[in-house]
Design a protein around this motif. Structure first.
Motif, short mmCIF file in Angstrom:
data_model
loop_
_atom_site.label_atom_id
_atom_site.label_comp_id
_atom_site.label_asym_id
_atom_site.label_seq_id
_atom_site.Cartn_x
_atom_site.Cartn_y
_atom_site.Cartn_z
N TYR A 16 0.84 -1.19 0.00
CA TYR A 16 0.00 0.00 0.00
C TYR A 16 0.88 1.24 0.00
CZ TYR A 16 -3.41 3.47 1.47
OH TYR A 16 -4.21 4.59 1.55
N CYS A 17 0.56 2.17 -0.89
CA CYS A 17 1.26 3.45 -0.96
C CYS A 17 0.30 4.53 -0.48
CB CYS A 17 1.72 3.73 -2.38
SG CYS A 17 2.65 5.26 -2.55
N PRO A 18 0.46 5.01 0.77
CA PRO A 18 -0.50 5.97 1.32
C PRO A 18 -0.53 7.31 0.58
CG PRO A 18 1.28 5.54 2.88
CD PRO A 18 1.49 4.64 1.72
N GLY A 44 4.45 4.11 -9.67
CA GLY A 44 4.89 5.36 -10.29
C GLY A 44 5.87 6.13 -9.43
N LEU A 45 6.69 5.39 -8.66
CA LEU A 45 7.66 6.01 -7.76
C LEU A 45 9.08 5.83 -8.28
CD1 LEU A 45 6.21 4.66 -4.38
CD2 LEU A 45 5.82 6.91 -5.41
N ASP A 46 9.95 6.72 -7.86
CA ASP A 46 11.37 6.63 -8.21
C ASP A 46 11.98 5.49 -7.40
OD1 ASP A 46 14.10 6.92 -8.57
OD2 ASP A 46 14.11 9.07 -8.16
N ARG A 51 11.02 3.04 -0.10
CA ARG A 51 11.14 2.50 1.26
C ARG A 51 9.97 1.55 1.48
NH1 ARG A 51 15.05 5.29 0.76
NH2 ARG A 51 15.99 6.81 2.11
N ILE A 52 10.23 0.43 2.15
CA ILE A 52 9.16 -0.50 2.52
C ILE A 52 9.10 -0.55 4.03
CG2 ILE A 52 8.36 -2.89 2.42
CD1 ILE A 52 9.71 -3.17 -0.27
N ASN A 53 7.92 -0.26 4.57
CA ASN A 53 7.73 -0.15 6.03
C ASN A 53 8.77 0.78 6.64
OD1 ASN A 53 5.50 -1.78 6.09
ND2 ASN A 53 6.50 -3.53 7.00
N GLY A 54 9.12 1.82 5.90
CA GLY A 54 10.06 2.82 6.39
C GLY A 54 11.52 2.45 6.26
N HIS A 55 11.82 1.31 5.66
CA HIS A 55 13.20 0.82 5.55
C HIS A 55 13.68 0.88 4.10
CE1 HIS A 55 13.50 -0.68 9.68
NE2 HIS A 55 12.20 -0.94 9.54
N VAL A 95 4.53 1.32 1.42
CA VAL A 95 5.54 1.73 0.44
C VAL A 95 5.55 3.25 0.34
CG1 VAL A 95 6.22 1.58 -1.98
CG2 VAL A 95 5.19 -0.40 -0.86
N HIS A 96 6.74 3.83 0.48
CA HIS A 96 6.92 5.27 0.34
C HIS A 96 8.01 5.53 -0.69
CE1 HIS A 96 4.49 6.53 3.77
NE2 HIS A 96 5.01 5.52 4.43
N GLY A 97 7.92 6.67 -1.33
CA GLY A 97 8.94 7.10 -2.28
C GLY A 97 8.49 8.36 -2.98
N LYS A 98 9.43 8.98 -3.67
CA LYS A 98 9.10 10.18 -4.43
C LYS A 98 8.46 9.78 -5.75
CE LYS A 98 12.72 13.09 -2.56
NZ LYS A 98 13.91 13.88 -2.86
N LEU A 99 7.48 10.57 -6.16
CA LEU A 99 6.85 10.31 -7.45
C LEU A 99 7.87 10.45 -8.56
CD1 LEU A 99 3.42 12.14 -7.16
CD2 LEU A 99 3.85 9.68 -7.20
#
Length: 107
Positions: A16-18, A44-46, A51-55, A95-99
């Motif tokens: 999940y990408c919030p 659609g992230l770079d 990062r997965i779960n902040g890692h 999942v986090h990251g820059k677009l």
């Protein structure tokens, strides 16, 4: 399913990408190396910022983890009491990251 995947234990993952409010369901083999390029592209992230779960997970030039498998990542997250993303028993991996912007140059 490729010849390589026959006989290997496959599991379903939820990611999940919030920032995008997108949910991705992904089938993986537990002993498969993690392909962050595929995950980043799906959202659609770079891939360099993923990062997965902040890692952050180190990868080679192809954005595939050199040594880390899904099973070892599940063990790590379980030990830290974080979501493993295993469907249906766990909450999704976050999942986090820059677009990723098409047409921009990287330095």
């Amino acid at each position: 399913m490729s010849e390589e995947d026959k006989g290997r234990r496959r599991i379903m993952l939820l990611l999940y990408c919030p920032s995008l409010s997108n949910l991705l369901q992904l089938a993986v083999c537990e002993d498969q190396r993690i392909d962050l390029g595929y995950i980043a592209t799906a959202f659609g992230l770079d891939p360099l910022t993923l990062r997965i779960n902040g890692h952050f997970i180190a990868t080679g030039i192809d954005f595939i983890s050199s040594y880390l498998t899904w099973n070892s990542l599940f063990s790590f997250f379980s030990a830290k009491r974080l979501s493993t993303g295993k469907y249906p028993a766990s909450d999704p991996l976050i999942v986090h990251g820059k677009l990723f912007r098409l047409g921009t140059k990287r330095a």
